[in-house]
Design a protein around this motif. Structure first.
Motif, mmCIF file in Angstrom:
data_model
loop_
_atom_site.group_PDB
_atom_site.id
_atom_site.type_symbol
_atom_site.label_atom_id
_atom_site.label_comp_id
_atom_site.label_asym_id
_atom_site.label_seq_id
_atom_site.Cartn_x
_atom_site.Cartn_y
_atom_site.Cartn_z
ATOM 1 N N PRO A 56 0.837 -1.206 -0.069
ATOM 2 C CA PRO A 56 -0.002 -0.049 0.064
ATOM 3 C C PRO A 56 0.898 1.255 0.105
ATOM 4 C CG PRO A 56 -0.194 -1.227 2.273
ATOM 5 C CD PRO A 56 0.752 -2.022 1.092
ATOM 6 N N GLN A 57 0.192 2.280 -0.619
ATOM 7 C CA GLN A 57 1.136 3.656 -0.659
ATOM 8 C C GLN A 57 0.753 4.347 0.465
ATOM 9 O OE1 GLN A 57 0.768 5.342 -4.431
ATOM 10 N NE2 GLN A 57 1.228 3.356 -5.581
ATOM 11 N N PRO A 58 1.646 5.297 0.741
ATOM 12 C CA PRO A 58 2.708 5.654 0.123
ATOM 13 C C PRO A 58 3.877 4.583 0.739
ATOM 14 C CG PRO A 58 2.650 6.993 2.282
ATOM 15 C CD PRO A 58 1.369 6.268 1.840
ATOM 16 N N ARG A 59 4.749 4.289 -0.377
ATOM 17 C CA ARG A 59 5.675 3.128 -0.180
ATOM 18 C C ARG A 59 7.112 3.670 -0.663
ATOM 19 N NH1 ARG A 59 2.864 -0.904 -4.657
ATOM 20 N NH2 ARG A 59 3.282 0.270 -6.438
ATOM 21 N N TYR A 60 7.126 4.791 -1.230
ATOM 22 C CA TYR A 60 8.281 5.541 -1.635
ATOM 23 C C TYR A 60 8.548 7.085 -0.977
ATOM 24 C CZ TYR A 60 12.126 7.380 -4.270
ATOM 25 O OH TYR A 60 13.495 7.924 -4.765
ATOM 26 N N TYR A 61 9.613 7.384 -0.617
ATOM 27 C CA TYR A 61 9.754 8.876 -0.141
ATOM 28 C C TYR A 61 10.973 9.318 -0.225
ATOM 29 C CZ TYR A 61 8.887 12.672 3.394
ATOM 30 O OH TYR A 61 8.790 14.058 3.722
ATOM 31 N N GLN A 62 10.881 10.528 -0.915
ATOM 32 C CA GLN A 62 12.378 11.246 -1.321
ATOM 33 C C GLN A 62 12.677 11.862 -0.181
ATOM 34 O OE1 GLN A 62 13.314 11.462 -4.923
ATOM 35 N NE2 GLN A 62 15.167 12.278 -4.263
ATOM 36 N N LEU A 63 14.089 11.589 0.340
ATOM 37 C CA LEU A 63 14.575 12.456 1.394
ATOM 38 C C LEU A 63 15.461 13.526 0.848
ATOM 39 C CD1 LEU A 63 15.361 9.241 3.569
ATOM 40 C CD2 LEU A 63 13.534 10.551 4.099
ATOM 41 N N GLU A 64 16.211 14.269 1.947
ATOM 42 C CA GLU A 64 16.871 15.184 1.250
ATOM 43 C C GLU A 64 18.216 14.796 0.657
ATOM 44 O OE1 GLU A 64 18.044 17.773 4.634
ATOM 45 O OE2 GLU A 64 19.258 19.095 3.307
ATOM 46 N N HIS A 65 18.756 13.680 1.116
ATOM 47 C CA HIS A 65 20.118 12.943 0.595
ATOM 48 C C HIS A 65 19.662 11.498 -0.054
ATOM 49 C CE1 HIS A 65 22.035 16.592 1.771
ATOM 50 N NE2 HIS A 65 21.767 16.368 3.046
ATOM 51 N N GLY A 66 18.541 11.318 -0.161
ATOM 52 C CA GLY A 66 18.283 10.020 -0.868
ATOM 53 C C GLY A 66 16.916 9.559 -0.757
ATOM 54 N N SER A 67 16.684 8.211 -0.557
ATOM 55 C CA SER A 67 15.382 7.860 -0.633
ATOM 56 C C SER A 67 15.129 6.576 0.354
ATOM 57 C CB SER A 67 14.912 7.323 -1.878
ATOM 58 O OG SER A 67 15.789 6.169 -2.455
ATOM 59 N N ILE A 68 13.695 6.425 0.426
ATOM 60 C CA ILE A 68 13.335 5.173 1.591
ATOM 61 C C ILE A 68 12.334 4.427 0.609
ATOM 62 C CG2 ILE A 68 11.781 6.521 3.028
ATOM 63 C CD1 ILE A 68 12.602 4.623 5.306
ATOM 64 N N ASN A 69 12.183 3.049 0.626
ATOM 65 C CA ASN A 69 11.149 2.502 -0.107
ATOM 66 C C ASN A 69 10.782 1.181 0.602
ATOM 67 O OD1 ASN A 69 11.627 -0.054 -1.973
ATOM 68 N ND2 ASN A 69 13.494 0.896 -2.011
ATOM 69 N N SER A 70 9.476 0.829 0.607
ATOM 70 C CA SER A 70 8.814 -0.550 0.865
ATOM 71 C C SER A 70 7.946 -0.906 -0.340
ATOM 72 C CB SER A 70 8.680 -0.653 2.098
ATOM 73 O OG SER A 70 8.135 -2.092 2.368
ATOM 74 N N MET A 71 8.391 -0.886 -1.750
ATOM 75 C CA MET A 71 7.561 -1.302 -2.562
ATOM 76 C C MET A 71 6.691 -2.544 -2.655
ATOM 77 S SD MET A 71 8.358 1.888 -4.090
ATOM 78 C CE MET A 71 7.531 1.726 -5.675
ATOM 79 N N GLY A 72 7.437 -3.702 -2.156
ATOM 80 C CA GLY A 72 6.726 -4.657 -1.982
ATOM 81 C C GLY A 72 6.688 -5.534 -3.295
ATOM 82 N N LEU A 73 7.836 -5.306 -4.070
ATOM 83 C CA LEU A 73 7.776 -6.119 -5.537
ATOM 84 C C LEU A 73 6.858 -6.014 -6.377
ATOM 85 C CD1 LEU A 73 9.623 -9.601 -4.520
ATOM 86 C CD2 LEU A 73 9.906 -8.036 -6.542
ATOM 87 N N PRO A 74 6.029 -4.728 -6.447
ATOM 88 C CA PRO A 74 5.031 -4.546 -7.650
ATOM 89 C C PRO A 74 5.824 -4.911 -8.911
ATOM 90 C CG PRO A 74 6.023 -2.435 -6.933
ATOM 91 C CD PRO A 74 6.587 -3.327 -6.166
ATOM 92 N N ASN A 75 5.059 -5.549 -9.840
ATOM 93 C CA ASN A 75 5.531 -5.939 -11.048
ATOM 94 C C ASN A 75 4.809 -6.687 -11.834
ATOM 95 O OD1 ASN A 75 6.700 -9.060 -11.435
ATOM 96 N ND2 ASN A 75 6.495 -8.504 -9.348
ATOM 97 N N ALA A 76 4.718 -6.699 -13.352
ATOM 98 C CA ALA A 76 3.791 -7.240 -14.269
ATOM 99 C C ALA A 76 3.753 -8.752 -14.366
ATOM 100 C CB ALA A 76 3.989 -6.411 -15.611
ATOM 101 N N GLY A 77 4.838 -9.355 -13.665
ATOM 102 C CA GLY A 77 4.677 -10.656 -13.742
ATOM 103 C C GLY A 77 6.007 -11.210 -14.618
ATOM 104 N N PHE A 78 6.291 -12.405 -14.313
ATOM 105 C CA PHE A 78 7.629 -12.886 -14.975
ATOM 106 C C PHE A 78 7.206 -13.055 -16.533
ATOM 107 C CE2 PHE A 78 11.263 -15.293 -15.917
ATOM 108 C CZ PHE A 78 10.685 -16.419 -16.791
ATOM 109 N N PRO A 79 6.048 -13.645 -17.204
ATOM 110 C CA PRO A 79 5.854 -13.835 -18.564
ATOM 111 C C PRO A 79 6.105 -12.315 -19.305
ATOM 112 C CG PRO A 79 4.404 -15.016 -17.444
ATOM 113 C CD PRO A 79 5.017 -14.023 -16.339
#
Ligand SMILES: O=C(O)c1[nH]c(=O)[nH]c(=O)c1Cl
Length: 308
Positions: A56-79
């Motif tokens: 669930p979002q927010p799962r990405y956040y831009q910090l002053e000197h980088g980023s933090i993420n817990s995307m959870g492997l969203p993807n369109a699938g291997f095929p």
């Protein structure tokens, strides 16, 4: 100066790639990477057997000197990704795969072995392990057993994506395992695991999943990335190439990754922030540094960082 390079007899027109996860979820994004100036090709988002919505979002956040993420492997699938990399493209592709459990990894690699795809594959070892055990790459026995099983049948070019390590003995232990297998490359580092950031106005963490714990990327992880590139370059068989990932925002950062021994360099957080134009900028900045130092080829300085 052209920064082309060869890995596993695949010629990349540039040393630059996207970090898996950034600008590589869809055909449009992957095509954009391939069509952009000064890119070597594209690394796909790590593919799981089936399509995933992710966390669930927010799962990405831009910090002053980088980023933090817990995307959870969203993807369109291997095929989806196997289909894309199997088609003709102007530049090479690296197919990234991540099982949610050991059997997924084995299953995906059997499918690639049986497929028409002859390009590079990268196994994301930062994938979750069984509940209660650390991620696979932090479980040395599990990693060894997994690679042993894979190389009992897999004959196509294969590399692994590694999380950062922070103990010299862990570098020794992991390198000893990796040196047992005919890997084309390692890609190091994945995000620095389980950081946390807080918005002091709301007194809340900034991402929703995992109570705010997420992987760190961007400028603040450059020293960790450089250490991992150098440590593995010092320990791995020369036949195992290194894609340096982590903290790259400028030509200087690229130069440092190359001094530590990287063969290719990938960009995540800064690519998300700046777009694919970043690769022309990094190329120009690296060329300027090399010209100032009188270097005419990356081989003049690659891996030649000096001790104090
Ligand atoms: O949460 C993610 O999708 C993710 N995020 C990362 O920072 N590294 C990874 O390998 C993966 Cl798979």
């Amino acid at each position: 100066i052209d920064f082309k390079t060869t890995m596993a007899s695949v010629e990349f027109p540039s040393i630059f790639l996207n970090a898996s996860g950034v600008n590589c979820m869809t055909v449009a994004e992957m095509d954009e990477m391939i069509n952009a100036a000064c890119t070597g090709g594209v690394v796909t988002k790590s593919a799981t057997p089936q399509q995933r919505e992710g966390n669930p979002q927010p799962r990405y956040y831009q910090l002053e000197h980088g980023s933090i993420n817990s995307m959870g492997l969203p993807n369109a699938g291997f095929p989806y990704y196997l289909d894309y990399v199997t088609r003709e493209h102007a530049k090479p592709t690296i197919l990234s795969v991540a099982g949610l459990q050991m059997s997924d990894n084995i299953e995906l690699l059997h499918k690639i072995q049986a497929s028409e795809y002859t390009g590079l594959t990268e196994l994301n070892l930062s994938c979750p392990n069984v509940i209660g055990k650390p991620q696979v790459a932090y479980d040395f026995e599990e990693t060894d057993a997994l690679l042993a099983e894979i190389f009992s049948f897999y004959t196509k070019p294969l590399g692994v994506k590694l999380p950062p390590y922070f103990d010299l003995v862990h570098f020794d232990q992991m390198a000893a395992i990796l040196n047992k297998y005919p890997l084309t490359h390692i890609n190091t580092v994945n995000s620095v695991g389980n950081g946390l950031w807080i918005d002091i106005d709301t007194e809340k963490v900034v991402i929703k999943p995992k109570q705010g714990f997420g992987g760190l990327g961007g400028a603040m992880i450059l020293p960790t990335a450089l250490a991992n590139v150098r440590a593995f370059r010092q320990r791995l068989n020369p036949s195992i190439k290194i894609i340096g990932t982590g903290g790259v925002t400028s030509g200087k950062d690229v130069f440092m990754h190359l001094l530590c021994g990287a063969d290719m360099v990938s960009v995540g957080t800064a690519l998300l922030h700046e777009g694919v134009g970043i690769f022309q900028r990094l190329t120009d900045e690296l060329a300027t540094i090399m010209a100032e130092k009188g270097y005419t080829s990356i081989e003049d300085f690659r891996g030649k960082v000096q001790d104090f």
